[in-house]
Structure formats: structure tokens, C-alpha cells
Design a protein around this motif. Structure first.
Motif, short mmCIF file in Angstrom:
data_model
loop_
_atom_site.label_atom_id
_atom_site.label_comp_id
_atom_site.label_asym_id
_atom_site.label_seq_id
_atom_site.Cartn_x
_atom_site.Cartn_y
_atom_site.Cartn_z
N ARG A 174 -9.00 4.19 -0.91
CA ARG A 174 -8.66 3.43 -2.12
C ARG A 174 -7.45 2.53 -1.89
O ARG A 174 -7.33 1.45 -2.48
CB ARG A 174 -8.36 4.41 -3.26
CG ARG A 174 -7.96 3.77 -4.58
CD ARG A 174 -7.18 4.75 -5.44
NE ARG A 174 -5.92 5.16 -4.82
CZ ARG A 174 -5.15 6.15 -5.26
NH1 ARG A 174 -5.52 6.85 -6.31
NH2 ARG A 174 -4.02 6.45 -4.64
N ASP A 175 -6.55 2.96 -1.01
CA ASP A 175 -5.29 2.25 -0.80
C ASP A 175 -5.30 1.37 0.44
O ASP A 175 -4.24 1.04 0.99
CB ASP A 175 -4.14 3.27 -0.72
CG ASP A 175 -3.97 4.04 -2.01
OD1 ASP A 175 -4.35 3.51 -3.07
OD2 ASP A 175 -3.47 5.18 -1.96
N LEU A 176 -6.48 0.96 0.88
CA LEU A 176 -6.58 0.13 2.08
C LEU A 176 -5.77 -1.15 1.96
O LEU A 176 -5.23 -1.65 2.95
CB LEU A 176 -8.04 -0.21 2.37
CG LEU A 176 -8.80 0.77 3.27
CD1 LEU A 176 -10.25 0.33 3.42
CD2 LEU A 176 -8.13 0.90 4.63
N ASP A 177 -5.67 -1.71 0.75
CA ASP A 177 -4.93 -2.96 0.60
C ASP A 177 -3.47 -2.79 1.00
O ASP A 177 -2.90 -3.62 1.71
CB ASP A 177 -5.04 -3.47 -0.84
CG ASP A 177 -4.57 -2.47 -1.87
OD1 ASP A 177 -4.59 -1.24 -1.59
OD2 ASP A 177 -4.17 -2.88 -2.98
N VAL A 178 -2.85 -1.70 0.57
CA VAL A 178 -1.45 -1.45 0.92
C VAL A 178 -1.34 -1.02 2.38
O VAL A 178 -0.43 -1.45 3.11
CB VAL A 178 -0.84 -0.37 0.01
CG1 VAL A 178 0.65 -0.19 0.31
CG2 VAL A 178 -1.04 -0.72 -1.46
N LEU A 179 -2.26 -0.18 2.82
CA LEU A 179 -2.22 0.33 4.19
C LEU A 179 -2.38 -0.79 5.21
O LEU A 179 -1.75 -0.77 6.27
CB LEU A 179 -3.30 1.39 4.39
CG LEU A 179 -3.11 2.69 3.60
CD1 LEU A 179 -4.35 3.57 3.71
CD2 LEU A 179 -1.87 3.43 4.09
N ARG A 180 -3.23 -1.77 4.91
CA ARG A 180 -3.40 -2.90 5.82
C ARG A 180 -2.10 -3.67 6.01
O ARG A 180 -1.74 -4.07 7.12
CB ARG A 180 -4.50 -3.84 5.30
CG ARG A 180 -5.91 -3.45 5.70
CD ARG A 180 -6.89 -4.58 5.45
NE ARG A 180 -7.00 -4.88 4.03
CZ ARG A 180 -7.96 -4.42 3.23
NH1 ARG A 180 -8.89 -3.62 3.73
NH2 ARG A 180 -8.01 -4.75 1.96
#
Length: 364
Positions: A174-180
């Protein structure tokens, strides 16, 4: 034991007395019989979320064999219900039990993002990787509702501070945007726990975790998005998942993991009683064999508190596991290299304060 006597959806099949409390609670047979006659549920087996307000959120890890310097846990207790979880004992410090209480009474630290930011803004703080889930999973089911982990990741990104993640839940995607964004700055790494390729084993060992298929997909998705992934084959439990080391290592490599690690199970504190009760109810045909093999890894005991051997084990069985892991690493990861997290982008607050001052004020 009859199937209907198993508490479905839970790892622990009992609560145990909290050693720190004078009084204890037990379910008496006469009460259970009364509930049966009245057609009432003696135990509704519901999860409750309890908000707590700690003064700090970042913990210094002093154990020399854990592999992290700082950790933080947005939640205490864990609904995943992994029967072997070493964190169960920590629930006793909060006044609850290490058995069913650990899975059903989840303490929620809603102020965690504010406390984290306060820590990162403190005058003497210097960048050291802070690991989310040093104790309990930061992506357990409660995270769907509270989103505390996501807010903490935003704080790490805001201050360009290194962070590590340990989880066995696909919710991390779900948090791929921040993790990227964190990964582009070399600020993040992920550890995904996968203890078996068998769904049957996973359901009884870790009842409320993501399926094996979803976890492998999580490893793949994180890797494709530039987040370095280490797969934790942990713990290895002799007689339950010890035969899967090579197949787990291959699956991890095939889905993009850059490394693997493992620990040998140890049943410290109240966990020995909880695990013994669980395996006699869920795997009665092999209970004695498994328990004796665990004891063989820890000098004849279910628990080992020695920093040197507690997570590595000792003896012939532990030696075989280490040899198997060595072969797995040579066969599947000899050409892989796990990148270092970069802590140089974080600016300590005392340096920022100096930059804001001029002239003689810089001396203070």
C-alpha cells in the motif's frame, strides 16, 4: 483433539498467567457448562484495539545479536498470532498475557508519528537506521485502520532518515509510493518473513498473516520498485519447516530477494508453555518429536537466553541447519549483494541550528 475445540484464527490456544500480576483469570468448567446449556458463547474471540500514550517511541536495542541499533513499534501485541513469536513475553509488561491476550488485545500508539518527529528533531540525534517492527509487526491488521506506519514513513522521508522494515504482511505494498521515494535516496530496506511454502503449515503456524503466495508477490513487487529485500526464513522449527530451507531460498531468489537470513526457534519465557499446548492440539502426531528436537538445539531446554547461541542454536541438529543455509546461500545468492542504507542525507538538528546562527552566536 476434536476440530471444534481448536480456537480458529488464533495461534495460541490458551492464555497463561502473567508472572508480574498477583491475580490471574481462568475459565472454569462449571462456567463453560453453564454457557453450553444456555447457548451462549463463553469467549467471543474478538480483537480489541486499545489506545496507549507512551512518552517515547524509538527504542535503543542493546542485545548484541539482534542486528539493529534502534527499533520502533507502532503497535504492541500482534493479531498475526504467530505461535513462536518471541514478542509474546513483552505483552506481560503491559499487564496482559502472552497467549491469547497477545493476539486479541492490540495496543495502538496513535502518537507514534509525532513522537518519531520529535526524536529526529532532537538536538543530539545522529542518523542510525531505525527498524519498524523490532518487536511486533508494523503492518499487522490494525494498520489498515490506523495507518500509523504510513505516517511514520512520511516522517522518515521528510527528514531523509534511514529506516528498515520487518513484516510478513502484503499491506506494505500500500505504501509503495513513499517507499519508492525512500529507495531512490537509498534510505530503506525491507525484510519479509516467509517460514514455509505450505499453506497448511502457514495457517496453523501464523494464522492471520498474508498467504505465502501474497508474500512472495510482495517480495517481487518491492524488488521491482527498487526496494532491496531480505527474506527471513525465521524461525526454523525442526520437524515443521526445517526441510524447506532450500526450496524457500530458491523461491526467495526467484522473486527478487537479494539475501536470506534465518534463526533457530527458541521458546523463551511463557512461550514454551504456549507452544507446547499448541503443538499437542494441532500436531499431536509429531509433538514430542518437534519438542525434543528444539530442546536438542538448546542444550536440552526449550529456551536459551545466551546471546551467543540463543538464536543460532547448538548441537547436531542446529549444525545441520547452518550447513543447509550455507548451501542455500552459495547456490542461490552468491551473485547477489545487499546494498547499504545511506544515512548521510539526514542533517542533525544541532548542525541546522549552527547554520541558522551567525557571527559569535555560532559559538553557542
Amino acid at each position: 483433539m476434536k476440530e471444534e475445540s481448536i480456537i480458529k484464527g488464533r495461534g495460541a490456544q490458551m492464555n497463561v498467567r502473567n508472572k508480574f500480576l498477583e491475580h490471574s483469570h481462568e475459565m472454569r468448567d462449571d462456567f463453560l457448562e453453564y454457557c453450553r446449556l444456555e447457548g451462549e458463547e463463553a469467549d467471543k474471540n474478538k480483537t480489541s484495539y486499545i489506545e496507549v500514550f507512551p512518552k517515547t517511541i524509538v527504542n535503543k536495542v542493546t542485545s548484541p545479536d539482534v542486528g539493529m541499533t534502534y527499533s520502533m513499534n507502532p503497535y504492541q501485541g500482534c493479531e498475526h498470532g504467530c505461535i513462536y513469536c518471541y514478542a509474546r513475553n513483552s505483552h506481560e509488561y503491559w499487564g496482559y498475557g502472552a497467549g491469547l491476550d497477545f493476539e486479541r488485545k492490540i495496543l495502538v500508539k496513535k502518537d507514534a508519528p509525532e513522537l518519531l518527529e520529535k526524536k529526529l528533531r532532537s538536538r543530539n540525534w545522529e542518523a542510525k537506521t531505525i527498524v519498524l517492527s523490532g518487536n511486533t509487526d508494523c503492518y499487522q491488521p490494525a494498520e489498515q485502520q490506523y495507518k500509523i506506519t504510513r505516517e511514520c514513513l512520511k516522517i522518515f522521508l521528510k527528514y531523509k532518515h534511514p529506516v528498515g522494515i520487518i513484516t510478513k504482511n502484503a499491506l506494505v505494498l500500500r505504501d509503495l509510493d513513499v517507499l519508492r521515494e525512500l529507495a531512490l535516496l537509498k534510505l530503506v530496506s525491507a525484510n519479509i518473513s516467509i517460514t514455509s511454502l505450505s499453506e497448511e503449515t502457514r495457517r496453523v503456524l501464523e494464522p492471520r498473516t498474508a498467504t505465502i503466495k501474497r508474500r512472495l508477490k510482495t517480495v517481487e513487487e518491492l524488488s521491482l520498485n527498487g526496494i532491496p529485500v531480505n527474506v527471513m526464513i525465521a524461525p526454523i522449527i525442526p520437524g515443521i519447516n526445517s526441510h524447506e530451507v532450500l526450496s524457500l531460498a530458491k523461491a526467495a531468489r526467484d522473486h527478487g530477494a537479494l539475501s536470506i537470513a534465518f534463526t533457530v526457534v527458541r521458546l523463551n519465557g511463557a512461550i514454551g508453555q504456549i507452544f507446547t499446548d499448541w503443538i499437542r492440539k494441532t500436531m499431536p502426531d509429531r509433538a514430542d518429536k518437534v519438542l525434543h528436537q528444539i530442546e536438542a538445539c538448546h542444550g536440552g531446554h526449550l529456551n536459551d537466553s545466551n546471546y551467543v547461541t540463543r538464536m543460532r542454536g547448538e548441537g547436531k541438529i542446529a549444525e545441520q541447519l547452518h550447513n543447509m543455509m550455507r548451501i542455500a546461500k552459495q547456490r542461490y545468492f552468491s551473485d547477489k549483494q545487499f546494498p547499504e542504507i545511506d544515512g548521510s542525507l539526514y542533517q542533525p538538528q544541532k548542525e541546522l541550528l549552527k547554520q541558522q546562527k551567525s557571527g559569535q552566536m555560532r559559538l553557542f
